[in-house]
Enzyme design. Structure first.
Site, PDB file in Angstrom:
ATOM      1  N   GLU A 285       0.944  -1.123   0.036  1.00  0.00           N
ATOM      2  CA  GLU A 285       0.144   0.074   0.116  1.00  0.00           C
ATOM      3  C   GLU A 285       0.803   1.197   0.026  1.00  0.00           C
ATOM      4  OE1 GLU A 285      -3.322  -0.221   2.550  1.00  0.00           O
ATOM      5  OE2 GLU A 285      -3.278   1.824   3.126  1.00  0.00           O
TER       6      GLU A 285
ATOM      7  N   ASP B 204       0.327   5.387   0.802  1.00  0.00           N
ATOM      8  CA  ASP B 204      -0.878   6.144   1.137  1.00  0.00           C
ATOM      9  C   ASP B 204      -0.479   7.706   1.179  1.00  0.00           C
ATOM     10  OD1 ASP B 204      -2.418   4.057   1.966  1.00  0.00           O
ATOM     11  OD2 ASP B 204      -1.668   4.164   3.961  1.00  0.00           O
TER      12      ASP B 204
ATOM     13  N   ASP C 128     -11.346   9.636  16.358  1.00  0.00           N
ATOM     14  CA  ASP C 128     -10.648   9.258  17.452  1.00  0.00           C
ATOM     15  C   ASP C 128      -9.299   9.500  17.347  1.00  0.00           C
ATOM     16  OD1 ASP C 128     -10.770   7.641  15.360  1.00  0.00           O
ATOM     17  OD2 ASP C 128     -10.437   5.799  16.459  1.00  0.00           O
ATOM     18  N   TRP C 129      -8.631   9.866  16.387  1.00  0.00           N
ATOM     19  CA  TRP C 129      -7.026  10.045  16.454  1.00  0.00           C
ATOM     20  C   TRP C 129      -6.615  11.065  15.237  1.00  0.00           C
ATOM     21  CZ3 TRP C 129      -4.312   9.383  11.572  1.00  0.00           C
ATOM     22  CH2 TRP C 129      -5.250   8.809  10.401  1.00  0.00           C
TER      23      TRP C 129
ATOM     24  N   GLU D  50      -3.024  10.316   3.266  1.00  0.00           N
ATOM     25  CA  GLU D  50      -3.928  10.795   3.997  1.00  0.00           C
ATOM     26  C   GLU D  50      -3.996  12.095   4.456  1.00  0.00           C
ATOM     27  OE1 GLU D  50      -4.377   7.783   6.902  1.00  0.00           O
ATOM     28  OE2 GLU D  50      -4.877   6.248   5.758  1.00  0.00           O
TER      29      GLU D  50
ATOM     30  N   ARG E 136       5.226   2.965   8.824  1.00  0.00           N
ATOM     31  CA  ARG E 136       6.149   3.780   8.260  1.00  0.00           C
ATOM     32  C   ARG E 136       5.798   5.140   7.952  1.00  0.00           C
ATOM     33  NH1 ARG E 136       7.372  -1.035   4.678  1.00  0.00           N
ATOM     34  NH2 ARG E 136       8.903  -2.427   5.461  1.00  0.00           N
ATOM     35  N   GLU E 137       5.161   5.778   8.905  1.00  0.00           N
ATOM     36  CA  GLU E 137       4.378   6.959   8.813  1.00  0.00           C
ATOM     37  C   GLU E 137       5.420   8.314   8.611  1.00  0.00           C
ATOM     38  OE1 GLU E 137       4.146   5.067  11.589  1.00  0.00           O
ATOM     39  OE2 GLU E 137       2.079   4.160  11.267  1.00  0.00           O
TER      40      GLU E 137
ATOM     41  N   ASN F  82       2.300   6.879   4.106  1.00  0.00           N
ATOM     42  CA  ASN F  82       2.813   5.621   4.685  1.00  0.00           C
ATOM     43  C   ASN F  82       2.831   4.415   3.526  1.00  0.00           C
ATOM     44  OD1 ASN F  82       3.403   3.461   6.601  1.00  0.00           O
ATOM     45  ND2 ASN F  82       1.370   3.576   7.544  1.00  0.00           N
TER      46      ASN F  82
END
Ligand SMILES: *[C@@H]1O[C@H](CO)[C@@H](O)[C@H](O)[C@H]1NC(C)=O
Length: 305
Positions: free
Chosen positions: A118, A120, A211-212, A122, A146-147, A137
């Site tokens: 993947e 990403d 929530d995050w 975001e 791996r952010e 990521n």
């Protein structure tokens, strides 16, 4: 390869030069005929499928604009019709304006299955006037964590901006308006799997992540501001299309895939360092607390500049 729209319009413009009045008239009438008009319409229905959201995702403006909305009941999403194995993918996105805290707009490539790959992008919303975070990521063979996160140097809610993923056998590069913000190099020599054998589809979605997402979950989604809408346009995939176990790049007609061996020149490296110095919010490769046993092996190769 899939979309030759810009070169078509350029050559049309050149074609106009040096034509007499009569030929211009002819061209104008040709332009009005349906076949040519189709060239100027979008191609979103051809390339993308709306997959969820029960009417909250829409393709509008003559196939040129895709909007995704989120309300208290549901988000929405789309995916590409085709699967790719390497490519340069571009999309213009205008993010949810105003108070977008708690929302996440995602734009990513992903393969299927339990040990999937993947790549990403975001976009984590924020209160009006507070900065969005671009969260990136890379998963390979199911391994994640791996952010890297960045602020952006403009307001991404005012206009469309181009977000691109370059994915070739050497590396993955994330770009914002052509400026590289992250490079994930192939570190197979360090024993790190690299996404190179599982075809991926492109996905886009918007969902609630209060929530995050915003200040680590402290700021909640304000549902009185719903629906939250992000807009997408000008999808372009210069890519190896995967179908029935074969890559379109295997054929001889695809010799000019320069992106397949694209490297970072010194200007790009400078730009990357500029972004990482000034806009980086989080880098897993410097998070010693999170990895007390030692940083992941690709971090020595992908060291932040
Ligand atoms: C939202 O704004 C706050 C305050 O400026 C900032 O600390 C935070 O990083 C911003 N972004 C997100 C996604 O929380």
């Amino acid at each position: 390869m899939i979309n030759s729209l810009s070169s078509t319009s350029t050559s049309l413009a050149f074609a106009f030069m040096g034509f007499g009045k009569a030929s211009i008239l002819l061209l104008v009438s040709l332009l009005l005929s349906s076949s040519l008009v189709a060239i100027y319409a979008g191609n979103l229905h051809r390339d993308l499928d709306i997959t969820w959201g029960d009417g909250r995702a829409k393709i509008l403006n003559n196939d040129e604009l895709l909007t995704l909305s989120l309300d208290m009941a549901s988000g929405s999403g789309f995916q590409s019709k085709r699967e790719y194995l390497f490519g340069k993918i571009d999309m213009q996105i205008k993010l949810v304006p105003g108070n977008s805290a708690g929302t996440v707009t995602a734009y990513y490539l992903s393969s299927q299955g339990p040990s999937h790959d993947e790549i990403d992008f975001e976009f984590l919303g924020n209160l009006s006037g507070d900065p969005y975070i671009v969260h990136t990521n890379v998963y390979s063979h199911g391994k994640r964590n791996r952010e890297q996160q960045f602020y952006i140097w403009f307001d991404p809610t005012k206009d469309f901006h181009t977000y691109s993923i370059l994915w070739n056998p050497r590396h993955i590069i994330f770009y914002v308006d052509g400026t590289p913000i992250r490079e994930f190099k192939n570190a197979e020599s360090n024993g790190v799997p690299f996404p190179k054998s599982q075809p991926m589809r492109l996905y886009g979605s918007i969902w609630n992540a209060d929530d995050w997402a915003t200040r680590g979950g402290l700021v909640k989604t304000d549902w009185t501001k719903a629906p939250f809408t992000a807009s997408f346009r000008n999808f372009r995939a210069d890519a190896c299309v995967w179908s029935s176990g074969a890559s379109s790049c295997a054929s001889s007609s695809s010799k000019n895939n320069t992106w397949m061996s694209q490297e970072m020149d010194s200007t790009s490296q400078k730009r990357l360092r500029w972004v990482q110095r000034n806009f980086m919010v989080y880098n897993y490769c410097t998070d010693f607390k999170r990895f007390p046993q030692g940083l992941p092996p690709e971090c020595t190769i992908n060291s932040a500049a």
